[in-house]
Enzyme design. Structure first.
Site, PDB file in Angstrom:
ATOM      1  N   ARG A 195     -13.909 -17.106  23.946  1.00  8.78           N
ATOM      2  CA  ARG A 195     -13.680 -15.950  23.065  1.00  8.78           C
ATOM      3  C   ARG A 195     -14.910 -15.720  22.196  1.00  8.78           C
ATOM      4  O   ARG A 195     -15.302 -14.593  21.915  1.00  8.78           O
ATOM      5  CB  ARG A 195     -12.418 -16.146  22.203  1.00  8.78           C
ATOM      6  CG  ARG A 195     -12.256 -15.082  21.132  1.00  8.78           C
ATOM      7  CD  ARG A 195     -10.822 -14.918  20.664  1.00  8.78           C
ATOM      8  NE  ARG A 195     -10.138 -16.171  20.435  1.00  8.78           N
ATOM      9  CZ  ARG A 195     -10.316 -16.969  19.384  1.00  8.78           C
ATOM     10  NH1 ARG A 195     -11.168 -16.644  18.440  1.00  8.78           N
ATOM     11  NH2 ARG A 195      -9.654 -18.104  19.265  1.00  8.78           N
ATOM     12  N   ASP A 231     -19.645   7.542  20.216  1.00 10.45           N
ATOM     13  CA  ASP A 231     -19.092   7.187  21.520  1.00 10.45           C
ATOM     14  C   ASP A 231     -19.957   7.879  22.569  1.00 10.45           C
ATOM     15  O   ASP A 231     -19.959   9.098  22.685  1.00 10.45           O
ATOM     16  CB  ASP A 231     -17.625   7.648  21.595  1.00 10.45           C
ATOM     17  CG  ASP A 231     -16.948   7.229  22.896  1.00 10.45           C
ATOM     18  OD1 ASP A 231     -17.642   7.090  23.918  1.00 10.45           O
ATOM     19  OD2 ASP A 231     -15.716   7.065  22.892  1.00 10.45           O
ATOM     20  N   LYS A 261     -15.998   3.738  32.643  1.00 12.82           N
ATOM     21  CA  LYS A 261     -16.398   5.018  33.208  1.00 12.82           C
ATOM     22  C   LYS A 261     -17.725   4.873  33.981  1.00 12.82           C
ATOM     23  O   LYS A 261     -17.791   4.145  34.936  1.00 12.82           O
ATOM     24  CB  LYS A 261     -16.477   6.055  32.082  1.00 12.82           C
ATOM     25  CG  LYS A 261     -15.220   6.066  31.195  1.00 12.82           C
ATOM     26  CD  LYS A 261     -14.016   6.538  31.965  1.00 12.82           C
ATOM     27  CE  LYS A 261     -12.654   6.217  31.369  1.00 12.82           C
ATOM     28  NZ  LYS A 261     -12.465   5.968  29.991  1.00 12.82           N
TER      29      LYS A 261
HETATM   30  C1  LIG Z   1     -14.994   8.979  25.663  1.00 19.52           C
HETATM   31  C2  LIG Z   1     -14.046   7.838  25.803  1.00 19.52           C
HETATM   32  N1  LIG Z   1     -14.061   6.871  24.885  1.00 19.52           N
HETATM   33  C3  LIG Z   1     -13.213   5.810  24.971  1.00 19.52           C
HETATM   34  C4  LIG Z   1     -12.282   5.717  25.984  1.00 19.52           C
HETATM   35  C5  LIG Z   1     -11.357   4.554  26.043  1.00 19.52           C
HETATM   36  O1  LIG Z   1     -11.769   3.665  27.041  1.00 19.52           O
HETATM   37  P1  LIG Z   1     -10.822   2.698  27.891  1.00 19.52           P
HETATM   38  O2  LIG Z   1      -9.921   3.558  28.704  1.00 19.52           O
HETATM   39  O3  LIG Z   1     -11.799   1.901  28.680  1.00 19.52           O
HETATM   40  O4  LIG Z   1     -10.056   1.874  26.918  1.00 19.52           O
HETATM   41  C6  LIG Z   1     -12.242   6.706  26.961  1.00 19.52           C
HETATM   42  C7  LIG Z   1     -11.254   6.612  28.061  1.00 19.52           C
HETATM   43  O5  LIG Z   1     -10.956   7.578  28.735  1.00 19.52           O
HETATM   44  C8  LIG Z   1     -13.149   7.808  26.869  1.00 19.52           C
HETATM   45  O6  LIG Z   1     -13.135   8.792  27.786  1.00 19.52           O
END
Ligand SMILES: Cc1ncc(COP(=O)(O)O)c(C=O)c1O
Length: 385
Positions: A52, A176, A201
């Site tokens: 962890r 993000d 993604k």
């Molecule tokens: C832009 C964005 N940020 C965060 C996330 C969350 O990621 P996760 O599905 O891997 O938890 C997503 C998921 O679709 C996303 O499209």
């Protein structure tokens, strides 16, 4: 080094012990410490003690993403949303954050439910409007949370300007960067303090791993994120770290082709009689395209479009043979998602409609199929019965 080279020659490329061109999967939860109990080993501390707190495969990925984003420290989490919640975990009860109103629906949900319950206040703003950001900042504001292009309408935030506003007000700016990846956009260069990814993604790239990453601009912020990573424990396992490392190596080749296809499809959809609007920063005339072009090397492989009627949207999703009607994006296969039932289902309908997330909206993530086949398939799926 240029980013294409860095994607290959990163921390995860060569195993120091064996020379293997792939980081081994260290499938271990604990690491022997006995040397530190022996007289001759007094003072010797092994780098890893418990998975962890750290695992060599995860560390290779963490170093890799830090190098790719141009930050000091990288952290890998069990999902993108675990990365978002762990980063927000550095804030405290009584703090306030300003967040773009059209961030990923799951990020919106945790900010407006869990974190709200624990006393973290938030204000949602149209982050493409810098005055909206400025107006929302209060003496309690500690962070600015952005996503550009935004999700799912691909609105653009001027990163240099927004991060400068945050810096001036003493806020941590969090971006993000899932849609762009460091191949196309590196928010730390524009002043961001923390960059987050759903590596599920484009970074993973093959729809076979759930992973999240965070990179900090400074060691000090890195220590704060690490405290939450180790404390909350939403860490990425060794196998999934390895899969993500492998995905990263082909990011440039995949994304370069995927965004070329995205542009062809966006241009074709724009001319279709059943299509009301197309949202893609690669299209000439797209709102804020110059701002996007100044901060990113490409428009990416996600586009959205609205059909003229809800029936047309539903028919498209049922009839397309090449696009998977599915949640997620960034895989080698084309994915068509329906935000009102999928990524943005957790946003109240009235709020969704205000944001333009209607029942006619479809989001496409282009894969590696041949563009002509996708276009033919989309035309068939959009045709009247
Ligand atoms: C832009 C964005 N940020 C965060 C996330 C969350 O990621 P996760 O599905 O891997 O938890 C997503 C998921 O679709 C996303 O499209």
């Amino acid at each position: 080094m240029n980013i294409g080279t860095l994607l290959i020659h990163n921390a995860g490329t060569v195993d120091a012990a064996t020379g293997a061109l792939s980081t081994p999967v260290f499938q271990a939860s604990t690491f022997d410490q006995s040397v530190s109990f022996k007289a001759e080993g007094a003072g010797v501390e092994r780098e890893f003690d418990y998975a962890r707190s750290g695992n060599p495969t995860r560390k290779a990925l963490e170093h890799t993403i830090a190098a790719l984003e141009g930050g000091t420290n990288g952290y890998a989490f069990s999902s993108g949303i675990a990365a978002v919640s762990s980063v927000l975990g550095i804030l405290s009860t009584g703090d306030h954050i300003v967040a773009a109103e059209d961030i990923y629906g799951g990020s919106y949900r945790i900010i407006n439910t869990f974190f709200k319950r624990w006393g973290l206040e938030s204000t949602a703003v149209d982050a493409s409007n810098l005055d909206d950001i400025k107006r929302a900042i209060t003496p309690k504001t500690k962070a600015l949370f952005l996503e550009t292009p935004s999700n799912p309408l691909l609105k653009i935030t001027d990163l240099n300007a927004a991060c400068a506003i945050a810096r001036e007000a003493g806020l941590i700016s969090i971006v993000d960067n899932t849609f762009m990846t460091p191949y196309l956009q590196r928010p730390i260069e524009n002043g961001a303090d923390i960059v987050i990814h759903s590596a599920t993604k484009f970074l993973g790239g093959h729809s076979d791993v759930l992973a999240g990453l965070a990179v900090t601009r400074t060691e000090a912020l890195g220590r704060e994120v690490y405290r939450v990573q180790n404390g909350f424990g939403a860490v990425l396992g060794p196998w999934d770290s390895w899969l993500t490392l492998r995905g990263v190596k082909t990011l440039k080749a995949r994304l370069a082709m995927q965004q070329k296809t995205a542009l062809s499809i966006a241009q074709r959809l724009q001319q279709h009689k059943n299509v009301e609007a197309v949202y893609y920063p690669g299209l000439e005339g797209f709102t804020s395209k110059p701002v996007h072009d100044a901060q990113a090397r490409g428009a990416g492989a996600v586009l959205s479009f609205k059909t003229k009627t809800t029936e047309q949207a539903l028919r498209f999703l049922g009839k397309t043979r090449l696009a998977a009607a599915a949640v997620s994006l960034g895989g080698v296969e084309t994915i068509a998602s329906y935000p009102v039932r999928m990524s943005h289902a957790s946003i109240p309908k009235q709020e969704r409609e205000r944001l333009g997330i209607t029942d006619t909206l479809i989001r496409i993530s282009t894969g590696l199929e041949d563009a002509e086949d996708l276009i033919a398939d989309f035309e068939a799926a959009l045709a009247e019965e």
